[in-house]
Design a protein around this motif. Structure first.
Motif, PDB file in Angstrom:
ATOM      1  N   CYS A 205       0.779  -1.257   0.177  1.00  0.00           N
ATOM      2  CA  CYS A 205      -0.070   0.010   0.035  1.00  0.00           C
ATOM      3  C   CYS A 205       0.721   1.150   0.068  1.00  0.00           C
ATOM      4  CB  CYS A 205      -1.018  -0.004   1.272  1.00  0.00           C
ATOM      5  SG  CYS A 205      -2.362  -1.147   1.140  1.00  0.00           S
ATOM      6  N   ALA A 206       2.078   1.210   0.287  1.00  0.00           N
ATOM      7  CA  ALA A 206       2.943   2.385   0.345  1.00  0.00           C
ATOM      8  C   ALA A 206       3.092   3.003  -1.028  1.00  0.00           C
ATOM      9  CB  ALA A 206       4.441   1.879   0.821  1.00  0.00           C
ATOM     10  N   ASP A 207       2.976   4.541  -0.778  1.00  0.00           N
ATOM     11  CA  ASP A 207       3.126   5.469  -2.181  1.00  0.00           C
ATOM     12  C   ASP A 207       4.620   5.397  -2.734  1.00  0.00           C
ATOM     13  OD1 ASP A 207       0.243   6.179  -2.333  1.00  0.00           O
ATOM     14  OD2 ASP A 207       0.962   7.264  -0.206  1.00  0.00           O
ATOM     15  N   LYS A 208       5.711   5.314  -1.662  1.00  0.00           N
ATOM     16  CA  LYS A 208       7.110   5.385  -2.067  1.00  0.00           C
ATOM     17  C   LYS A 208       7.565   4.415  -0.863  1.00  0.00           C
ATOM     18  CE  LYS A 208       7.129  10.121  -3.557  1.00  0.00           C
ATOM     19  NZ  LYS A 208       6.989  10.147  -5.089  1.00  0.00           N
ATOM     20  N   ILE A 209       8.811   3.754  -1.471  1.00  0.00           N
ATOM     21  CA  ILE A 209       9.662   2.988  -0.346  1.00  0.00           C
ATOM     22  C   ILE A 209      11.030   3.388  -0.691  1.00  0.00           C
ATOM     23  CG2 ILE A 209      10.005   0.709  -0.059  1.00  0.00           C
ATOM     24  CD1 ILE A 209       7.402  -0.170  -1.669  1.00  0.00           C
TER      25      ILE A 209
ATOM     26  N   ALA B 208       3.312   1.315  -4.999  1.00  0.00           N
ATOM     27  CA  ALA B 208       4.580   2.343  -5.003  1.00  0.00           C
ATOM     28  C   ALA B 208       5.009   2.554  -6.513  1.00  0.00           C
ATOM     29  CB  ALA B 208       5.421   1.915  -4.315  1.00  0.00           C
ATOM     30  N   LYS B 209       5.316   3.859  -6.858  1.00  0.00           N
ATOM     31  CA  LYS B 209       5.673   4.068  -8.275  1.00  0.00           C
ATOM     32  C   LYS B 209       7.227   4.234  -8.003  1.00  0.00           C
ATOM     33  CE  LYS B 209       1.744   4.535 -10.105  1.00  0.00           C
ATOM     34  NZ  LYS B 209       1.030   3.194 -10.253  1.00  0.00           N
ATOM     35  N   ASN B 210       7.548   4.509  -6.732  1.00  0.00           N
ATOM     36  CA  ASN B 210       9.330   4.616  -6.589  1.00  0.00           C
ATOM     37  C   ASN B 210       9.794   3.708  -5.488  1.00  0.00           C
ATOM     38  OD1 ASN B 210       7.897   7.353  -7.196  1.00  0.00           O
ATOM     39  ND2 ASN B 210       9.919   7.463  -8.228  1.00  0.00           N
ATOM     40  N   LEU B 211      10.903   3.071  -5.760  1.00  0.00           N
ATOM     41  CA  LEU B 211      11.601   2.557  -4.586  1.00  0.00           C
ATOM     42  C   LEU B 211      13.102   3.196  -4.503  1.00  0.00           C
ATOM     43  CD1 LEU B 211      11.590  -1.127  -3.371  1.00  0.00           C
ATOM     44  CD2 LEU B 211      13.717   0.025  -3.765  1.00  0.00           C
ATOM     45  N   TYR B 212      13.392   3.631  -3.332  1.00  0.00           N
ATOM     46  CA  TYR B 212      14.702   4.095  -3.360  1.00  0.00           C
ATOM     47  C   TYR B 212      15.788   3.193  -2.424  1.00  0.00           C
ATOM     48  CZ  TYR B 212      12.415   8.421  -4.740  1.00  0.00           C
ATOM     49  OH  TYR B 212      11.895   9.301  -5.686  1.00  0.00           O
ATOM     50  N   TYR B 213      16.928   2.740  -2.832  1.00  0.00           N
ATOM     51  CA  TYR B 213      17.735   1.900  -2.244  1.00  0.00           C
ATOM     52  C   TYR B 213      18.946   2.556  -1.797  1.00  0.00           C
ATOM     53  CZ  TYR B 213      20.238  -2.346  -1.175  1.00  0.00           C
ATOM     54  OH  TYR B 213      20.866  -3.627  -0.528  1.00  0.00           O
TER      55      TYR B 213
ATOM     56  N   ASN C 147      10.086  -7.081 -11.275  1.00  0.00           N
ATOM     57  CA  ASN C 147       9.400  -8.396 -11.701  1.00  0.00           C
ATOM     58  C   ASN C 147       8.499  -8.891 -10.885  1.00  0.00           C
ATOM     59  OD1 ASN C 147      11.280  -8.337 -14.095  1.00  0.00           O
ATOM     60  ND2 ASN C 147      12.896  -8.714 -12.786  1.00  0.00           N
ATOM     61  N   PHE C 148       8.408  -8.580  -9.438  1.00  0.00           N
ATOM     62  CA  PHE C 148       7.485  -9.134  -8.806  1.00  0.00           C
ATOM     63  C   PHE C 148       6.589  -8.229  -8.043  1.00  0.00           C
ATOM     64  CE2 PHE C 148       9.538 -13.181  -8.615  1.00  0.00           C
ATOM     65  CZ  PHE C 148       8.571 -13.948  -8.143  1.00  0.00           C
ATOM     66  N   TYR C 149       7.034  -6.776  -7.904  1.00  0.00           N
ATOM     67  CA  TYR C 149       6.066  -5.961  -7.076  1.00  0.00           C
ATOM     68  C   TYR C 149       5.363  -4.931  -7.949  1.00  0.00           C
ATOM     69  CZ  TYR C 149       8.736  -8.198  -3.286  1.00  0.00           C
ATOM     70  OH  TYR C 149       9.291  -9.082  -2.609  1.00  0.00           O
ATOM     71  N   GLY C 150       5.973  -4.680  -9.370  1.00  0.00           N
ATOM     72  CA  GLY C 150       5.426  -3.731 -10.219  1.00  0.00           C
ATOM     73  C   GLY C 150       5.845  -2.356 -10.097  1.00  0.00           C
ATOM     74  N   ILE C 151       6.914  -2.280  -9.518  1.00  0.00           N
ATOM     75  CA  ILE C 151       7.628  -1.039  -9.008  1.00  0.00           C
ATOM     76  C   ILE C 151       8.919  -0.676 -10.217  1.00  0.00           C
ATOM     77  CG2 ILE C 151       8.827   0.540  -7.325  1.00  0.00           C
ATOM     78  CD1 ILE C 151       7.643  -1.170  -5.182  1.00  0.00           C
ATOM     79  N   ASN C 152       8.615   0.190 -10.965  1.00  0.00           N
ATOM     80  CA  ASN C 152       9.340   0.260 -11.998  1.00  0.00           C
ATOM     81  C   ASN C 152      10.431   1.417 -11.915  1.00  0.00           C
ATOM     82  OD1 ASN C 152       7.997  -1.543 -13.864  1.00  0.00           O
ATOM     83  ND2 ASN C 152       6.330  -0.177 -14.327  1.00  0.00           N
ATOM     84  N   ASP C 153      10.269   2.174 -11.065  1.00  0.00           N
ATOM     85  CA  ASP C 153      11.226   3.266 -11.009  1.00  0.00           C
ATOM     86  C   ASP C 153      12.023   3.024  -9.397  1.00  0.00           C
ATOM     87  OD1 ASP C 153      12.674   5.608 -10.805  1.00  0.00           O
ATOM     88  OD2 ASP C 153      10.857   7.079 -10.649  1.00  0.00           O
ATOM     89  N   VAL C 154      13.355   2.385  -9.885  1.00  0.00           N
ATOM     90  CA  VAL C 154      14.064   2.025  -8.824  1.00  0.00           C
ATOM     91  C   VAL C 154      15.410   2.716  -8.896  1.00  0.00           C
ATOM     92  CG1 VAL C 154      15.010  -0.019  -7.517  1.00  0.00           C
ATOM     93  CG2 VAL C 154      12.845  -0.186  -8.735  1.00  0.00           C
ATOM     94  N   GLU C 155      15.743   3.465  -7.602  1.00  0.00           N
ATOM     95  CA  GLU C 155      17.001   4.216  -7.663  1.00  0.00           C
ATOM     96  C   GLU C 155      17.803   3.841  -6.504  1.00  0.00           C
ATOM     97  OE1 GLU C 155      18.107   8.821  -7.198  1.00  0.00           O
ATOM     98  OE2 GLU C 155      15.990   8.493  -7.696  1.00  0.00           O
ATOM     99  N   LEU C 156      19.011   3.728  -6.928  1.00  0.00           N
ATOM    100  CA  LEU C 156      20.092   3.542  -6.245  1.00  0.00           C
ATOM    101  C   LEU C 156      20.900   4.575  -5.596  1.00  0.00           C
ATOM    102  CD1 LEU C 156      22.371   1.565  -4.710  1.00  0.00           C
ATOM    103  CD2 LEU C 156      23.457   1.527  -6.984  1.00  0.00           C
TER     104      LEU C 156
END
Length: 184
Positions: free
Chosen positions: A73-77, A120-125, A149-158
């Motif tokens: 349910c998170a908007d951003k992670i 979530a649309k964004n995940l920041y690592y 591939n599993f969660y549907g979060i396409n914008d992943v930033e390192l």
């Protein structure tokens, strides 16, 4: 809601310092999950039978599933995880095992491929490392593959600061430079 998955254990964690700066730019509605404070259930045969029966009946009422519900349910992670012994802390892997719930964070297509159910649309690592040898596939790459591939979060930033413990390195300056580069 911004979900902050905190895999930092040190009080003066450089990774957390960077993550805190990122979080201050993202917003104020933050829910923090401190992974080192969680006593995850032992993943043995009895546990898996119980979990599988809950998933089969779509009964996610047990508080155990709250981690997966929050993640979904998170908007951003934001995940903050130092680079230890060629990967992230083991507690992050435990967390991933417990949020990877069929029917909450992903489902399978008719062809048997995962389809993400996360909002979530964004995940920041966020990570730091003492050295400069930090192959992405040992930490960030794994998280990115799951997100995509599993969660549907396409914008992943390192967001990373490396070389912090090399003799002669100015660790504080490297961390501050990383913080200055953050743009969201």
């Amino acid at each position: 809601m911004i979900l902050f998955v905190n895999a930092c254990t040190k009080k003066d964690s450089r990774t957390k310092k960077i993550a805190d700066s990122l979080l201050s730019k993202l917003g104020t509605n933050i829910k923090e999950v401190k992974l080192f404070d969680i006593d995850f259930p032992k993943t043995d045969e009895d546990f898996l039978k119980w979990r599988d029966s809950c998933i089969a009946s779509k009964d996610f009422s047990n508080k155990y599933f709250d981690f997966a519900k929050d993640f979904s349910c998170a908007d951003k992670i934001v995940i903050a995880a130092p680079y230890w012994d060629l990967s992230f802390p083991a507690v992050l892997k435990q967390y991933i095992e417990h949020i990877n719930v069929l029917g909450l964070t992903f489902e399978y297509t008719e062809d048997g491929f995962p389809k993400g159910l996360c909002k979530a649309k964004n995940l920041y690592y966020v990570m730091t490392a003492g050295g400069n040898y930090v192959p992405e596939e040992f930490g960030f790459g794994y998280i990115k593959a799951l997100a995509n591939n599993f969660y549907g979060i396409n914008d992943v930033e390192l967001i990373k600061a490396t070389g912090l413990d090399i003799v002669g390195a100015d660790a504080a300056a490297i961390v501050n430079q990383c913080i200055e580069r953050i743009s969201v």
